[in-house]
Motif scaffolding. Structure first.
Motif, PDB file in Angstrom:
ATOM      1  N   VAL A 156       0.855  -1.185   0.000  1.00 21.36           N
ATOM      2  CA  VAL A 156       0.000   0.000   0.000  1.00 21.36           C
ATOM      3  C   VAL A 156       0.890   1.234   0.000  1.00 21.36           C
ATOM      4  O   VAL A 156       1.579   1.518   0.980  1.00 21.36           O
ATOM      5  N   SER A 157       0.882   1.939  -1.117  1.00 20.14           N
ATOM      6  CA  SER A 157       1.765   3.096  -1.312  1.00 20.14           C
ATOM      7  C   SER A 157       0.933   4.336  -1.651  1.00 20.14           C
ATOM      8  O   SER A 157       1.267   5.099  -2.544  1.00 20.14           O
ATOM      9  N   LEU A 158      -0.147   4.520  -0.906  1.00 19.95           N
ATOM     10  CA  LEU A 158      -1.055   5.633  -1.146  1.00 19.95           C
ATOM     11  C   LEU A 158      -0.584   6.881  -0.409  1.00 19.95           C
ATOM     12  O   LEU A 158      -0.043   6.799   0.688  1.00 19.95           O
ATOM     13  N   SER A 159      -0.825   8.026  -1.014  1.00 18.77           N
ATOM     14  CA  SER A 159      -0.433   9.274  -0.385  1.00 18.77           C
ATOM     15  C   SER A 159      -1.196  10.412  -1.029  1.00 18.77           C
ATOM     16  O   SER A 159      -1.874  10.242  -2.049  1.00 18.77           O
ATOM     17  N   GLY A 160      -1.079  11.593  -0.413  1.00 18.55           N
ATOM     18  CA  GLY A 160      -1.653  12.808  -0.973  1.00 18.55           C
ATOM     19  C   GLY A 160      -0.623  13.914  -0.925  1.00 18.55           C
ATOM     20  O   GLY A 160       0.499  13.712  -0.472  1.00 18.55           O
ATOM     21  N   GLY A 161      -0.988  15.073  -1.374  1.00 13.91           N
ATOM     22  CA  GLY A 161      -0.036  16.181  -1.425  1.00 13.91           C
ATOM     23  C   GLY A 161      -0.239  17.210  -0.337  1.00 13.91           C
ATOM     24  O   GLY A 161       0.352  18.294  -0.393  1.00 13.91           O
ATOM     25  N   GLU A 162      -1.075  16.879   0.674  1.00 12.13           N
ATOM     26  CA  GLU A 162      -1.398  17.868   1.699  1.00 12.13           C
ATOM     27  C   GLU A 162      -0.903  17.428   3.072  1.00 12.13           C
ATOM     28  O   GLU A 162      -0.511  16.288   3.267  1.00 12.13           O
ATOM     29  N   GLY A 163      -0.928  18.358   4.022  1.00  7.23           N
ATOM     30  CA  GLY A 163      -0.591  18.043   5.408  1.00  7.23           C
ATOM     31  C   GLY A 163       0.651  18.707   5.933  1.00  7.23           C
ATOM     32  O   GLY A 163       0.923  18.664   7.143  1.00  7.23           O
TER      33      GLY A 163
ATOM     34  N   MET B 206      10.992  17.394  12.319  1.00  8.30           N
ATOM     35  CA  MET B 206      11.298  18.559  11.496  1.00  8.30           C
ATOM     36  C   MET B 206      10.190  19.598  11.643  1.00  8.30           C
ATOM     37  O   MET B 206       9.007  19.267  11.514  1.00  8.30           O
ATOM     38  N   PRO B 207      10.526  20.849  11.910  1.00  8.35           N
ATOM     39  CA  PRO B 207       9.503  21.893  11.981  1.00  8.35           C
ATOM     40  C   PRO B 207       8.681  21.940  10.697  1.00  8.35           C
ATOM     41  O   PRO B 207       9.205  21.751   9.596  1.00  8.35           O
ATOM     42  N   GLY B 208       7.399  22.195  10.847  1.00  4.09           N
ATOM     43  CA  GLY B 208       6.527  22.276   9.690  1.00  4.09           C
ATOM     44  C   GLY B 208       6.001  20.947   9.209  1.00  4.09           C
ATOM     45  O   GLY B 208       5.323  20.886   8.178  1.00  4.09           O
ATOM     46  N   THR B 209       6.288  19.863   9.959  1.00 10.35           N
ATOM     47  CA  THR B 209       5.836  18.539   9.517  1.00 10.35           C
ATOM     48  C   THR B 209       4.957  17.844  10.551  1.00 10.35           C
ATOM     49  O   THR B 209       4.782  16.628  10.485  1.00 10.35           O
TER      50      THR B 209
END
Length: 233
Positions: free
Chosen positions: A72-79, A131-134
């Motif tokens: 399962v290699s699902l992902s999105g571009g947000e967050g 990491m900041p921002g993550t």
């Protein structure tokens, strides 16, 4: 020679596609699932479905099964982004695109997995890299990777593993201008112990190991080029 069937959900680009191609090269019959139609290797068997849609993914796994190796290699571009300005609705969509889609896919596939089969989930080193921002990404990937050990115990003898990549040059970065992306990769490569940004093929080798090695379960493999050891800010 024993024939195996693999199903790679999120397998039409990036790490998923590289994994599908590698497993096919090693003799498996490989089905790949994606939400948009792409030109694929002729040896791969394509299905178009949303991994987060229970009915769609159930129909696909029923056609592909019985399945030996589920990836399962699902992902999105947000967050991503500083928590103070991160829109909660955006973060919910990001969880839907990755965590809930992973869970939905696993549940749909269970009746079609062989008793000696495996499940491999793809998280990310942001779950631990601080990491900041993550914070949003860390929460999503941490949730995905937290599934590995309890599912390995619950579903045994089916094996369950995870792979936690770091910085990887994949289409996930295609929204960034080419020059800016190249400059960022060069900067990050200088900070990584490996002195290079990973390719999708690098990570696919690790995913294939997790999926196919009969003695590996309940393990999250960090394939991050040492990012957890470096200051990437």
């Amino acid at each position: 020679m024993i024939e195996h069937t693999a199903l790679v959900v999120g397998g039409t680009s990036g790490i998923g596609l590289a994994t599908a191609r590698l497993l096919q090269q090693r003799g498996a019959t490989v089905h790949v699932v994606g939400r948009t139609e792409r030109k694929l290797d002729p040896e791969l068997i394509p299905h178009w479905a949303d991994g987060g849609d229970p009915a769609q993914i159930a129909a696909v796994v029923a056609k592909a099964g019985p399945i030996d190796w589920l990836v399962v290699s699902l992902s999105g571009g947000e967050g991503a982004g500083p928590i103070a300005g991160l829109d909660v609705a955006t973060l919910r969509r990001a969880f839907d695109a990755k965590f809930w889609a992973h869970l939905t896919t696993v549940r749909a596939a269970l009746p079609h997995l062989t008793p000696t089969g495996s499940i491999t989930l793809i998280g990310a080193i942001s779950a631990r890299a601080a990491m900041p921002g993550t914070a949003g990404l860390a929460a999503i990937n941490g949730a995905v990777e937290a599934l590995v050990k309890p599912l390995a115990a619950e579903l045994a003898p089916i094996r369950v593993n995870g792979v936690s990549p770091g910085l990887v040059d994949t289409p996930w970065w295609s929204g960034f201008p080419a020059e800016a992306r190249a400059a960022y990769f060069a900067q990050m490569a200088e900070r990584l112990p490996t002195r290079r940004v990973a390719t999708a093929e690098d990570v696919a080798e690790v995913v294939a190991l997790a999926a196919t090695n009969p003695n590996l379960t309940a393990t999250v493999i960090e394939a991050d080029g040492g990012a957890r050891l470096a200051a990437l800010v």
